[in-house]
Design an enzyme around this catalytic site. Sequence first.
Site, PDB file in Angstrom:
ATOM      1  N   PRO A 136      49.193  37.146  30.058  1.00  0.00           N
ATOM      2  CA  PRO A 136      48.355  37.529  31.124  1.00  0.00           C
ATOM      3  C   PRO A 136      49.690  38.174  32.188  1.00  0.00           C
ATOM      4  CG  PRO A 136      48.202  35.266  30.983  1.00  0.00           C
ATOM      5  CD  PRO A 136      49.045  35.874  29.597  1.00  0.00           C
ATOM      6  N   ASN A 137      49.269  38.863  32.974  1.00  0.00           N
ATOM      7  CA  ASN A 137      50.151  39.584  34.108  1.00  0.00           C
ATOM      8  C   ASN A 137      50.346  38.541  35.413  1.00  0.00           C
ATOM      9  OD1 ASN A 137      51.728  40.977  35.505  1.00  0.00           O
ATOM     10  ND2 ASN A 137      50.179  42.332  36.097  1.00  0.00           N
ATOM     11  N   HIS A 165      34.694  27.396  40.219  1.00  0.00           N
ATOM     12  CA  HIS A 165      33.369  28.329  40.074  1.00  0.00           C
ATOM     13  C   HIS A 165      32.334  27.337  39.770  1.00  0.00           C
ATOM     14  CE1 HIS A 165      36.404  31.958  39.005  1.00  0.00           C
ATOM     15  NE2 HIS A 165      36.291  31.719  40.082  1.00  0.00           N
ATOM     16  N   TYR A 212      22.480  29.831  31.087  1.00  0.00           N
ATOM     17  CA  TYR A 212      23.186  28.603  31.226  1.00  0.00           C
ATOM     18  C   TYR A 212      22.610  27.499  30.564  1.00  0.00           C
ATOM     19  CZ  TYR A 212      26.156  31.244  34.519  1.00  0.00           C
ATOM     20  OH  TYR A 212      26.765  31.942  35.147  1.00  0.00           O
ATOM     21  N   ARG A 218      24.470  27.646  27.393  1.00  0.00           N
ATOM     22  CA  ARG A 218      25.925  27.251  27.555  1.00  0.00           C
ATOM     23  C   ARG A 218      26.080  25.832  27.787  1.00  0.00           C
ATOM     24  NH1 ARG A 218      25.909  31.802  27.164  1.00  0.00           N
ATOM     25  NH2 ARG A 218      26.793  30.775  25.077  1.00  0.00           N
ATOM     26  N   GLY A 233      45.416  29.548  29.499  1.00  0.00           N
ATOM     27  CA  GLY A 233      44.029  30.122  28.916  1.00  0.00           C
ATOM     28  C   GLY A 233      43.423  31.009  30.075  1.00  0.00           C
ATOM     29  N   SER A 264      43.004  35.184  31.719  1.00  0.00           N
ATOM     30  CA  SER A 264      43.438  36.362  31.915  1.00  0.00           C
ATOM     31  C   SER A 264      43.922  36.846  32.976  1.00  0.00           C
ATOM     32  CB  SER A 264      42.189  37.276  31.617  1.00  0.00           C
ATOM     33  OG  SER A 264      41.157  37.104  32.041  1.00  0.00           O
TER      34      SER A 264
END
Length: 233
Positions: free
Chosen positions: A199-200, A103, A52, A55, A170, A172
């Site tokens: 994406p579904n 998140h 992290y 990141r 953006g 998935s």
Amino acid sequence: MKIVVFTGAGVSADSGICTFRGGNGLWDSYRIEDICTADAMLHNREEVIKFYNIRRKELLSVEPNAAHVAISKLEEHFRVQVVTQNIDDLHERAGSSDITHLHGELRKLRSTKDEHLIYPIEGWQQDPTAHSKDDGALLRPFVVFFGEAVPMFEQAAEIVSTADLFIIVGTSLAVYPAASLVNYVRPWVQIYVVDPEVPNVSVPRNPIEYIQMKAAQGMPLLADKLIKEYAKK
Ligand code: NAD
């Protein structure tokens, strides 16, 4: 009219931040079970913090792209709420004012004991020995690891359930429970999807329009279209 924009790693890809899946996805280089789990935080603490830190360092070197800006500019014409799976702060830096992070947030740390004790972090490096000044517990990145509950889910579901128009950018839609938020969109609400892939989106009845483009290209086009069609003159 209230627009809810639901974003994932792909909205930040054009700023140079890797996505999880797809070409150059982070998970080609890391194993999820080594890094993004509560168990890893306990038994592999140094590696998790290092991951992290990298990141965070990367985040400090990039800027919001045209997609973040287009989403923020929608506020000049509509009520807009952003629900993001991203832990970066690019929506904030682009000027969006109502953002729910499902998140967590990379630029914050939290107590390992009490999820409500959250602290901003200066710079990019977490000191692995730093403790919460309030409960004395070691600090950890303020992110929701795989397998952990998503405390913001209910608030996000409430936001999604009041959308008059829903935009997905953006993602998935592979990470749950976040992906199940689409089920809270009311069935008559128009959904737009901005993603080079398809994406579904498993909703039974909503009209869906796919804009198969990168976010930085497709989101400004969509914003212009919405302003022309729906903004009050
Ligand atoms: P994902 O990696 O599973 O999917 C990325 C999606 O973005 C795919 O559908 C892909 O086609 C699309 N995409 C790739 N490049 C794009 C571009 N230029 N423009 C638009 N779309 C593009 O990501 P996810 O669905 O968000 O789920 C995985 C998890 O990844 C989330 O929990 C999120 O927290 C985490 N994550 C966040 C960041 C960040 O904060 N920026 C970065 C990586 C991963």
